[in-house]
Design an enzyme around this catalytic site. Structure first.
Site, PDB file in Angstrom:
ATOM      1  N   TYR A  39     -91.592  -5.960  12.658  1.00  0.00           N
ATOM      2  CA  TYR A  39     -90.937  -4.934  11.855  1.00  0.00           C
ATOM      3  C   TYR A  39     -89.418  -5.035  11.957  1.00  0.00           C
ATOM      4  O   TYR A  39     -88.871  -5.682  12.842  1.00  0.00           O
ATOM      5  CB  TYR A  39     -91.368  -3.530  12.295  1.00  0.00           C
ATOM      6  CG  TYR A  39     -90.834  -3.136  13.655  1.00  0.00           C
ATOM      7  CD1 TYR A  39     -89.618  -2.462  13.789  1.00  0.00           C
ATOM      8  CD2 TYR A  39     -91.525  -3.461  14.814  1.00  0.00           C
ATOM      9  CE1 TYR A  39     -89.123  -2.119  15.039  1.00  0.00           C
ATOM     10  CE2 TYR A  39     -91.046  -3.126  16.056  1.00  0.00           C
ATOM     11  CZ  TYR A  39     -89.840  -2.454  16.170  1.00  0.00           C
ATOM     12  OH  TYR A  39     -89.339  -2.127  17.403  1.00  0.00           O
ATOM     13  N   PHE A  50     -81.444  -0.701  13.139  1.00  0.00           N
ATOM     14  CA  PHE A  50     -81.401  -0.125  14.487  1.00  0.00           C
ATOM     15  C   PHE A  50     -82.435  -0.746  15.417  1.00  0.00           C
ATOM     16  O   PHE A  50     -82.342  -0.623  16.631  1.00  0.00           O
ATOM     17  CB  PHE A  50     -81.575   1.407  14.442  1.00  0.00           C
ATOM     18  CG  PHE A  50     -82.880   1.867  13.861  1.00  0.00           C
ATOM     19  CD1 PHE A  50     -84.025   1.937  14.635  1.00  0.00           C
ATOM     20  CD2 PHE A  50     -82.959   2.230  12.524  1.00  0.00           C
ATOM     21  CE1 PHE A  50     -85.224   2.360  14.086  1.00  0.00           C
ATOM     22  CE2 PHE A  50     -84.158   2.655  11.973  1.00  0.00           C
ATOM     23  CZ  PHE A  50     -85.293   2.718  12.766  1.00  0.00           C
ATOM     24  N   ASP A  51     -83.432  -1.466  14.858  1.00  0.00           N
ATOM     25  CA  ASP A  51     -84.432  -2.118  15.703  1.00  0.00           C
ATOM     26  C   ASP A  51     -85.161  -3.172  14.885  1.00  0.00           C
ATOM     27  O   ASP A  51     -85.400  -2.981  13.686  1.00  0.00           O
ATOM     28  CB  ASP A  51     -85.429  -1.093  16.241  1.00  0.00           C
ATOM     29  CG  ASP A  51     -86.236  -1.606  17.425  1.00  0.00           C
ATOM     30  OD1 ASP A  51     -85.930  -2.706  17.945  1.00  0.00           O
ATOM     31  OD2 ASP A  51     -87.185  -0.916  17.833  1.00  0.00           O
ATOM     32  N   ILE A  70     -93.985   6.821  16.182  1.00  0.00           N
ATOM     33  CA  ILE A  70     -93.698   7.950  15.292  1.00  0.00           C
ATOM     34  C   ILE A  70     -94.903   8.206  14.376  1.00  0.00           C
ATOM     35  O   ILE A  70     -95.687   7.303  14.085  1.00  0.00           O
ATOM     36  CB  ILE A  70     -92.409   7.705  14.466  1.00  0.00           C
ATOM     37  CG1 ILE A  70     -92.529   6.455  13.590  1.00  0.00           C
ATOM     38  CG2 ILE A  70     -91.184   7.645  15.376  1.00  0.00           C
ATOM     39  CD1 ILE A  70     -91.352   6.234  12.646  1.00  0.00           C
ATOM     40  N   TYR A  96     -88.149  10.820  14.010  1.00  0.00           N
ATOM     41  CA  TYR A  96     -87.616  11.378  15.263  1.00  0.00           C
ATOM     42  C   TYR A  96     -87.100  12.801  15.122  1.00  0.00           C
ATOM     43  O   TYR A  96     -86.542  13.362  16.065  1.00  0.00           O
ATOM     44  CB  TYR A  96     -86.529  10.445  15.812  1.00  0.00           C
ATOM     45  CG  TYR A  96     -87.099   9.117  16.243  1.00  0.00           C
ATOM     46  CD1 TYR A  96     -87.720   8.967  17.477  1.00  0.00           C
ATOM     47  CD2 TYR A  96     -87.050   8.014  15.394  1.00  0.00           C
ATOM     48  CE1 TYR A  96     -88.262   7.757  17.870  1.00  0.00           C
ATOM     49  CE2 TYR A  96     -87.592   6.797  15.780  1.00  0.00           C
ATOM     50  CZ  TYR A  96     -88.197   6.681  17.017  1.00  0.00           C
ATOM     51  OH  TYR A  96     -88.745   5.481  17.403  1.00  0.00           O
ATOM     52  N   PHE A 113     -88.677   1.232   7.322  1.00  0.00           N
ATOM     53  CA  PHE A 113     -89.182   0.099   8.081  1.00  0.00           C
ATOM     54  C   PHE A 113     -89.830  -0.896   7.139  1.00  0.00           C
ATOM     55  O   PHE A 113     -90.523  -0.501   6.196  1.00  0.00           O
ATOM     56  CB  PHE A 113     -90.269   0.546   9.076  1.00  0.00           C
ATOM     57  CG  PHE A 113     -89.763   1.378  10.208  1.00  0.00           C
ATOM     58  CD1 PHE A 113     -89.298   0.787  11.370  1.00  0.00           C
ATOM     59  CD2 PHE A 113     -89.767   2.763  10.116  1.00  0.00           C
ATOM     60  CE1 PHE A 113     -88.847   1.562  12.427  1.00  0.00           C
ATOM     61  CE2 PHE A 113     -89.314   3.549  11.161  1.00  0.00           C
ATOM     62  CZ  PHE A 113     -88.850   2.944  12.323  1.00  0.00           C
TER      63      PHE A 113
END
Length: 188
Positions: A39, A50-51, A70, A96, A113
């Site tokens: 992902y 961010f990731d 999540i 979040y 995502f």
């Protein structure tokens, strides 16, 4: 790109298929709840990553329905097939929330995502139970097949016996008619 699908009915989790899986691909189930994914997550407001698992080519694994990810992921991954790539847009209440996840994810952030479902597997240890259940099921099927084959063989023998009996009756009638025919012929 596919059409946007509202998975929650309130616009909280929107899924858009980027790349279809093969038609016969499997999906996560109660028996296959462990999923492996690639992902990349970005903030909707600025597109900042961010990731990601793409930089080090790792796979992220988790069990669906356990609250380890999540809410949006638990919801969206259940609808995916192995090999599928989807864009999942998550409103804060499915991500979040008002707390965010400092320092990378600010409060009330909408996240996007791109997720690829790489695999789904059984829980560790549960495969033993399901393997023995599967073995029992296969043994029962084998027993049923053997029973059906024996019944079929019995019916076949009965049919052959009936044919043989019918043939013997016909032969006996023919023999008796031959004898009667000779006698009638002599009388004339």
């Amino acid at each position: 790109m596919g059409d946007a699908i509202d998975l929650t009915g309130d616009g909280g989790v929107i899924k858009t298929i980027v790349s279809q899986a093969k038609a016969d691909a499997i999906t996560p189930t109660e028996d296959l709840p462990l999923v492996d994914v690639h992902y990349e997550g970005v903030l909707a407001e600025n597109g900042e990553v961010f990731d990601t698992t793409h930089e080090d080519n790792t796979v992220f694994s988790f069990e669906l329905g356990k609250g380890t990810v999540i809410k949006a992921w638990d919801i969206a991954l259940r609808t995916m097939k192995v090999g599928e790539v989807a864009k999942i847009t998550c409103k804060p209440e499915y991500a979040y929330g008002s707390a965010g996840s400092p320092p990378d994810i600010p409060p009330n952030a909408t996240l996007i995502f791109e997720v690829q479902l790489v695999a789904c597997r059984p829980r560790k240890g549960s495969s033993l139970g399901s393997a023995s259940e599967e073995r029992t099921r296969l043994e029962e099927l084998k027993r049923q097949r053997e029973l059906a084959a024996a019944t079929k063989e019995e019916e076949k023998k009965k049919r052959e016996d009936a044919k043989a009996a019918a043939a013997a009756r016909i032969q006996a009638k023919l023999e008796s008619k031959k004898g009667q025919g000779k006698g009638k012929g002599k009388a004339k």
